[in-house]
Design a protein around this motif. Structure first.
Motif, PDB file in Angstrom:
ATOM      1  N   LEU A 110      -3.994 -24.567 -15.579  1.00 19.44           N
ATOM      2  CA  LEU A 110      -4.347 -23.217 -16.013  1.00 19.44           C
ATOM      3  C   LEU A 110      -3.892 -22.216 -14.957  1.00 19.44           C
ATOM      4  CD1 LEU A 110      -5.859 -21.754 -18.314  1.00 19.44           C
ATOM      5  CD2 LEU A 110      -7.946 -22.020 -16.984  1.00 19.44           C
ATOM      6  N   THR A 111      -2.843 -21.456 -15.242  1.00 21.99           N
ATOM      7  CA  THR A 111      -2.326 -20.497 -14.276  1.00 21.99           C
ATOM      8  C   THR A 111      -3.217 -19.260 -14.198  1.00 21.99           C
ATOM      9  OG1 THR A 111      -0.337 -19.325 -13.557  1.00 21.99           O
ATOM     10  CG2 THR A 111      -0.812 -19.311 -15.917  1.00 21.99           C
ATOM     11  N   ALA A 112      -3.095 -18.509 -13.107  1.00 23.88           N
ATOM     12  CA  ALA A 112      -3.997 -17.376 -12.856  1.00 23.88           C
ATOM     13  C   ALA A 112      -3.879 -16.277 -13.901  1.00 23.88           C
ATOM     14  CB  ALA A 112      -3.721 -16.803 -11.465  1.00 23.88           C
ATOM     15  N   ALA A 113      -2.717 -16.148 -14.540  1.00 28.17           N
ATOM     16  CA  ALA A 113      -2.590 -15.152 -15.598  1.00 28.17           C
ATOM     17  C   ALA A 113      -3.585 -15.433 -16.719  1.00 28.17           C
ATOM     18  CB  ALA A 113      -1.165 -15.147 -16.146  1.00 28.17           C
ATOM     19  N   CYS A 114      -3.767 -16.699 -17.055  1.00 26.72           N
ATOM     20  CA  CYS A 114      -4.694 -17.083 -18.126  1.00 26.72           C
ATOM     21  C   CYS A 114      -6.146 -17.034 -17.661  1.00 26.72           C
ATOM     22  CB  CYS A 114      -4.359 -18.478 -18.629  1.00 26.72           C
ATOM     23  SG  CYS A 114      -2.701 -18.663 -19.289  1.00 26.72           S
ATOM     24  N   SER A 115      -6.436 -17.666 -16.546  1.00 20.55           N
ATOM     25  CA  SER A 115      -7.822 -17.733 -16.081  1.00 20.55           C
ATOM     26  C   SER A 115      -8.319 -16.363 -15.637  1.00 20.55           C
ATOM     27  CB  SER A 115      -7.953 -18.751 -14.942  1.00 20.55           C
ATOM     28  OG  SER A 115      -7.030 -18.493 -13.900  1.00 20.55           O
ATOM     29  N   GLY A 116      -7.446 -15.557 -15.034  1.00 12.96           N
ATOM     30  CA  GLY A 116      -7.837 -14.207 -14.653  1.00 12.96           C
ATOM     31  C   GLY A 116      -8.057 -13.317 -15.851  1.00 12.96           C
ATOM     32  N   ALA A 117      -7.202 -13.457 -16.862  1.00 15.66           N
ATOM     33  CA  ALA A 117      -7.349 -12.658 -18.079  1.00 15.66           C
ATOM     34  C   ALA A 117      -8.687 -12.919 -18.745  1.00 15.66           C
ATOM     35  CB  ALA A 117      -6.206 -12.967 -19.044  1.00 15.66           C
ATOM     36  N   ALA A 118      -9.136 -14.160 -18.727  1.00 17.19           N
ATOM     37  CA  ALA A 118     -10.415 -14.506 -19.355  1.00 17.19           C
ATOM     38  C   ALA A 118     -11.588 -13.827 -18.656  1.00 17.19           C
ATOM     39  CB  ALA A 118     -10.600 -16.023 -19.358  1.00 17.19           C
ATOM     40  N   ILE A 119     -11.477 -13.618 -17.349  1.00 14.33           N
ATOM     41  CA  ILE A 119     -12.528 -12.922 -16.607  1.00 14.33           C
ATOM     42  C   ILE A 119     -12.569 -11.449 -17.001  1.00 14.33           C
ATOM     43  CG2 ILE A 119     -13.254 -12.160 -14.301  1.00 14.33           C
ATOM     44  CD1 ILE A 119     -11.926 -14.694 -13.202  1.00 14.33           C
ATOM     45  N   LEU A 120     -11.400 -10.869 -17.242  1.00 13.09           N
ATOM     46  CA  LEU A 120     -11.292  -9.429 -17.468  1.00 13.09           C
ATOM     47  C   LEU A 120     -11.585  -9.025 -18.908  1.00 13.09           C
ATOM     48  CD1 LEU A 120      -8.006  -8.823 -15.468  1.00 13.09           C
ATOM     49  CD2 LEU A 120     -10.342  -8.428 -14.679  1.00 13.09           C
ATOM     50  N   GLY A 121     -11.403  -9.927 -19.832  1.00 14.91           N
ATOM     51  CA  GLY A 121     -11.584  -9.627 -21.249  1.00 14.91           C
ATOM     52  C   GLY A 121     -10.491 -10.297 -22.050  1.00 14.91           C
ATOM     53  N   ALA A 122      -9.527  -9.511 -22.541  1.00 11.68           N
ATOM     54  CA  ALA A 122      -8.383 -10.059 -23.277  1.00 11.68           C
ATOM     55  C   ALA A 122      -7.171  -9.153 -23.069  1.00 11.68           C
ATOM     56  CB  ALA A 122      -8.716 -10.189 -24.754  1.00 11.68           C
ATOM     57  N   GLU A 184      -0.270   7.548 -15.025  1.00 12.22           N
ATOM     58  CA  GLU A 184      -1.266   7.239 -13.996  1.00 12.22           C
ATOM     59  C   GLU A 184      -2.552   6.672 -14.579  1.00 12.22           C
ATOM     60  OE1 GLU A 184      -2.211  10.219 -11.188  1.00 12.22           O
ATOM     61  OE2 GLU A 184      -0.200  10.309 -10.325  1.00 12.22           O
ATOM     62  N   ASP A 185      -2.874   6.996 -15.846  1.00  8.03           N
ATOM     63  CA  ASP A 185      -4.134   6.534 -16.425  1.00  8.03           C
ATOM     64  C   ASP A 185      -4.018   5.185 -17.132  1.00  8.03           C
ATOM     65  OD1 ASP A 185      -2.649   7.307 -18.600  1.00  8.03           O
ATOM     66  OD2 ASP A 185      -4.203   8.578 -19.510  1.00  8.03           O
ATOM     67  N   ARG A 186      -2.904   4.471 -16.947  1.00  9.84           N
ATOM     68  CA  ARG A 186      -2.732   3.159 -17.564  1.00  9.84           C
ATOM     69  C   ARG A 186      -3.827   2.202 -17.048  1.00  9.84           C
ATOM     70  NH1 ARG A 186       1.651   0.824 -19.982  1.00  9.84           N
ATOM     71  NH2 ARG A 186       1.696   2.902 -20.949  1.00  9.84           N
ATOM     72  N   PRO A 187      -4.583   1.526 -17.942  1.00  9.97           N
ATOM     73  CA  PRO A 187      -5.641   0.608 -17.498  1.00  9.97           C
ATOM     74  C   PRO A 187      -5.078  -0.564 -16.701  1.00  9.97           C
ATOM     75  CG  PRO A 187      -5.929   1.187 -19.805  1.00  9.97           C
ATOM     76  CD  PRO A 187      -4.573   1.690 -19.398  1.00  9.97           C
ATOM     77  N   CYS A 188      -5.748  -0.876 -15.597  1.00 18.55           N
ATOM     78  CA  CYS A 188      -5.349  -1.979 -14.719  1.00 18.55           C
ATOM     79  C   CYS A 188      -6.607  -2.696 -14.237  1.00 18.55           C
ATOM     80  CB  CYS A 188      -4.567  -1.471 -13.510  1.00 18.55           C
ATOM     81  SG  CYS A 188      -3.044  -0.600 -13.906  1.00 18.55           S
ATOM     82  N   ALA A 189      -6.412  -3.872 -13.658  1.00 22.61           N
ATOM     83  CA  ALA A 189      -7.559  -4.619 -13.143  1.00 22.61           C
ATOM     84  C   ALA A 189      -7.108  -5.619 -12.091  1.00 22.61           C
ATOM     85  CB  ALA A 189      -8.281  -5.340 -14.277  1.00 22.61           C
ATOM     86  N   VAL A 190      -8.074  -6.050 -11.287  1.00 20.47           N
ATOM     87  CA  VAL A 190      -7.855  -7.093 -10.284  1.00 20.47           C
ATOM     88  C   VAL A 190      -8.892  -8.185 -10.495  1.00 20.47           C
ATOM     89  CG1 VAL A 190      -7.897  -7.662  -7.824  1.00 20.47           C
ATOM     90  CG2 VAL A 190      -6.907  -5.484  -8.584  1.00 20.47           C
ATOM     91  N   ALA A 191      -8.432  -9.422 -10.612  1.00 21.32           N
ATOM     92  CA  ALA A 191      -9.322 -10.583 -10.644  1.00 21.32           C
ATOM     93  C   ALA A 191      -9.180 -11.304  -9.311  1.00 21.32           C
ATOM     94  CB  ALA A 191      -8.958 -11.514 -11.794  1.00 21.32           C
ATOM     95  N   GLN A 192     -10.300 -11.558  -8.655  1.00 17.53           N
ATOM     96  CA  GLN A 192     -10.264 -12.138  -7.301  1.00 17.53           C
ATOM     97  C   GLN A 192     -11.072 -13.424  -7.254  1.00 17.53           C
ATOM     98  OE1 GLN A 192     -12.090  -9.743  -4.196  1.00 17.53           O
ATOM     99  NE2 GLN A 192     -10.562 -10.406  -2.713  1.00 17.53           N
ATOM    100  N   ILE A 230     -12.816  -1.702 -23.645  1.00 19.85           N
ATOM    101  CA  ILE A 230     -13.754  -1.826 -24.754  1.00 19.85           C
ATOM    102  C   ILE A 230     -15.003  -2.538 -24.237  1.00 19.85           C
ATOM    103  CG2 ILE A 230     -14.177  -2.734 -27.063  1.00 19.85           C
ATOM    104  CD1 ILE A 230     -11.182  -2.711 -27.564  1.00 19.85           C
ATOM    105  N   GLY A 231     -16.114  -1.835 -24.225  1.00 15.50           N
ATOM    106  CA  GLY A 231     -17.359  -2.457 -23.779  1.00 15.50           C
ATOM    107  C   GLY A 231     -17.298  -2.983 -22.369  1.00 15.50           C
ATOM    108  N   GLY A 232     -16.556  -2.293 -21.519  1.00 19.43           N
ATOM    109  CA  GLY A 232     -16.452  -2.714 -20.123  1.00 19.43           C
ATOM    110  C   GLY A 232     -15.462  -3.827 -19.875  1.00 19.43           C
ATOM    111  N   ASN A 233     -14.648  -4.157 -20.874  1.00 16.18           N
ATOM    112  CA  ASN A 233     -13.643  -5.206 -20.737  1.00 16.18           C
ATOM    113  C   ASN A 233     -12.254  -4.636 -21.016  1.00 16.18           C
ATOM    114  OD1 ASN A 233     -15.421  -7.677 -20.419  1.00 16.18           O
ATOM    115  ND2 ASN A 233     -16.201  -6.846 -22.335  1.00 16.18           N
ATOM    116  N   MET A 234     -11.248  -5.240 -20.386  1.00 20.63           N
ATOM    117  CA  MET A 234      -9.868  -4.817 -20.561  1.00 20.63           C
ATOM    118  C   MET A 234      -9.272  -5.573 -21.750  1.00 20.63           C
ATOM    119  SD  MET A 234      -6.895  -4.950 -17.651  1.00 20.63           S
ATOM    120  CE  MET A 234      -5.260  -4.264 -17.881  1.00 20.63           C
ATOM    121  N   VAL A 235      -8.806  -4.837 -22.755  1.00 18.21           N
ATOM    122  CA  VAL A 235      -8.361  -5.455 -24.008  1.00 18.21           C
ATOM    123  C   VAL A 235      -7.003  -4.885 -24.408  1.00 18.21           C
ATOM    124  CG1 VAL A 235      -8.893  -5.823 -26.447  1.00 18.21           C
ATOM    125  CG2 VAL A 235     -10.753  -5.778 -24.757  1.00 18.21           C
TER     126      VAL A 235
END
Length: 243
Positions: A110-122, A184-192, A230-235
């Protein structure tokens, strides 16, 4: 003759390891890898022989694994995430060359793109690109071109290796490149620390992301034109509701 199995162990916790990966580590004689990754599995497989090398010794590590397999051992080379996505599978094949021994098997993880995405939402429900910001093996000019092309193609983007002690400003530089095309307002996130102690997620705009504190344990996500919170998640919708 022994066998060399290149094993993707996922983000590091047993629950995100595949059954095939677990079976390979249970049945092998020797586990080899970067010491950080070996330490993630050492407690669960205490009866194995463990061999490690530090970072930047990838060729030495893979040759060691091939040599041990040629001695008749069943060897597992562990890779964080997936064994072929920024993993050791390609180098193992390069070093063995046209030889047919030892036998090589590659087990995905399971690469970080998949496992990190699951933490953030979809955030990756539509097309996306994965780009490493490490310029140790890839010239920065090529990384810059790939970032520009991904932005122009309106792909969601996942950034691996966003910063280290030797290149603390690479995420900022990447964001400045992306901001040439993206708002500048493009949604972004960091999974750590995905799947490990201290796992967390943080949300930003692209303008804010350039000043975010990140390290090698972070995976960065940049949305496409349809990505929203959406509801505090990145979708990132794919458009199913519009069909």
């Amino acid at each position: 003759m022994g066998k060399l199995i290149v094993v993707g162990i996922g983000p590091g916790d047993y629950e995100n390891m595949t059954v095939r990966a677990d079976r390979a580590l249970q049945t092998c004689d020797t586990i080899i890898g970067y010491h950080v990754y070996v330490n993630l599995v050492k407690e669960r497989y205490p009866d194995k022989e463990f061999l490690t090398t530090p970072m930047t010794r990838e060729t030495q590590r893979c040759q060691m694994a091939l040599d041990e397999a040629l001695k008749g051992k069943n060897v597992a080379m562990v890779c964080s995430g997936d064994s072929g996505i920024y993993g050791m599978a390609a180098l193992i094949y390069e070093l063995r060359g046209e030889a047919t021994e030892p036998e090589i098997e590659v087990i995905p993880g399971l690469t970080a793109a998949c496992s990190g995405a699951a933490i953030l939402g979809a955030p990756l429900t539509h097309d996306f690109a994965v780009i490493s910001l490490s310029d140790r093996l890839t010239p920065w000019e090529k990384i810059e071109k790939r970032l520009e092309c991904a932005a122009q193609a309106d792909l969601s983007i996942v950034l691996y290796n966003p910063a280290s002690h030797g290149r603390p400003d690479h995420l900022r530089r990447a964001c400045e490149i992306l901001l040439r095309v993206l708002p500048e307002d493009r949604p972004c996130a960091v999974a750590q620390h995905i799947g490990r102690e201290g796992e967390n997620r943080r949300f930003y705009t692209l303008g804010e992301l350039k000043d975010a504190e990140v390290d090698m344990f972070c995976t960065v996500f940049i949305g496409n034109d349809s990505t929203r919170m959406i509801g505090g998640n990145m979708v990132t919708p794919r458009g199913y509701r519009d069909v």
